[in-house]
Enzyme design. Structure first.
Site, short mmCIF file in Angstrom:
data_model
loop_
_atom_site.label_atom_id
_atom_site.label_comp_id
_atom_site.label_asym_id
_atom_site.label_seq_id
_atom_site.Cartn_x
_atom_site.Cartn_y
_atom_site.Cartn_z
N ASP A 227 0.84 -1.18 0.00
CA ASP A 227 0.00 0.00 0.00
C ASP A 227 0.88 1.24 0.00
O ASP A 227 1.96 1.24 0.61
CB ASP A 227 -0.91 0.01 1.24
CG ASP A 227 -1.77 1.26 1.31
OD1 ASP A 227 -2.68 1.39 0.47
OD2 ASP A 227 -1.55 2.09 2.20
N HIS B 64 -5.05 4.53 7.63
CA HIS B 64 -4.45 5.18 6.48
C HIS B 64 -2.95 5.34 6.65
O HIS B 64 -2.36 6.37 6.30
CB HIS B 64 -5.12 6.53 6.20
CG HIS B 64 -6.54 6.40 5.77
ND1 HIS B 64 -6.91 6.01 4.49
CD2 HIS B 64 -7.70 6.56 6.46
CE1 HIS B 64 -8.22 5.97 4.41
NE2 HIS B 64 -8.73 6.29 5.58
N ASP C 169 -2.62 -0.71 7.00
CA ASP C 169 -3.67 -0.94 6.01
C ASP C 169 -3.52 -2.27 5.27
O ASP C 169 -4.51 -2.93 4.95
CB ASP C 169 -3.70 0.21 5.00
CG ASP C 169 -4.34 1.47 5.59
OD1 ASP C 169 -4.72 1.46 6.77
OD2 ASP C 169 -4.45 2.48 4.86
#
Length: 215
Positions: free
Chosen positions: A18, A165, A170
């Site tokens: 991510d 976030h 995540d």
């Protein structure tokens, strides 16, 4: 302590990854990668074999907000002393290259940003041997039971807490959401006449916005 048993030889490992980035708010502005996080997972056992995360200082520090609207969000002060991308590109390349890539909406967002970041430093980008985008997979297989397909909504649906976030948090949440969805689908397939009708997908009109990335 039990000895760790590695993933079976010859089985392609999955790397969930991510990116956290700046969000352009004017025409012509670009995305800057602010954080990279990844976990390497054995697909046969779903155990975490390796993890890596790093903040990244963009060349244009003014593109990073002074304040964040998220409690754990990344600000200019967060990345001011972080390494630049070319200082961590070797590690990012090694953890991504030659593995199956997985993540939420990675085909439209994270994969594109990774290629851009490597192109900027004049280096070939890592190459995957396959991509599992949980946004597409879950939209098709699980449906909009959580109301929408954002990771925060799916995590809340299963009581997995609030999305932070931050990259490493995540990707671990992404894996847990997939485990929960897979379990529900497995149970429904065992008693389809009883369990398959136990939910209804709400009618939702989706508009294109900052949040439509499904992140």
């Amino acid at each position: 302590m039990e000895a760790f048993i590695p993933c079976q030889e010859g089985s392609a490992e999955i790397v969930f990854f991510d990116l956290e980035t700046t969000v352009p708010n004017k025409a012509g502005q670009r995305f800057w990668v602010l954080e990279f996080g990844a976990i390497v997972v054995c697909p046969r056992k779903l155990v975490e074999l390796e993890s890596y995360s790093t903040l990244i200082r963009p060349k244009d520090l003014s593109a990073v907000a002074l304040r964040s609207g998220r409690c754990d969000g990344i600000t200019r002060d967060t990345v001011v002393n972080a390494p630049e991308f070319e200082e961590v590109d070797d590690k990012i390349f090694s953890i991504l290259n030659g593995r199956i890539w997985a993540g939420h909406n990675i085909q439209r967002f994270d994969c594109v940003r990774i290629k851009e970041a490597f192109a900027e430093i004049g280096r070939p980008a890592p190459v995957s041997v396959g991509i599992i985008d949980s946004l597409g997979v879950l939209t098709e297989k699980f449906g909009r039971r959580a109301g929408n397909m954002k990771m925060a909504s799916l995590a809340s649906y299963f009581g997995l807490g609030q999305q932070k976030h931050r990259s490493l948090d995540d990707v671990r949440m992404n894996l847990e959401v997939l485990k929960h969805c897979a379990t529900v689908l497995f149970l429904e397939s065992s008693l389809p006449s009883i369990l398959n009708g136990s939910w209804r997908s709400p009618t939702i009109i989706t508009t294109r916005s900052r949040s439509s990335t499904g992140k």
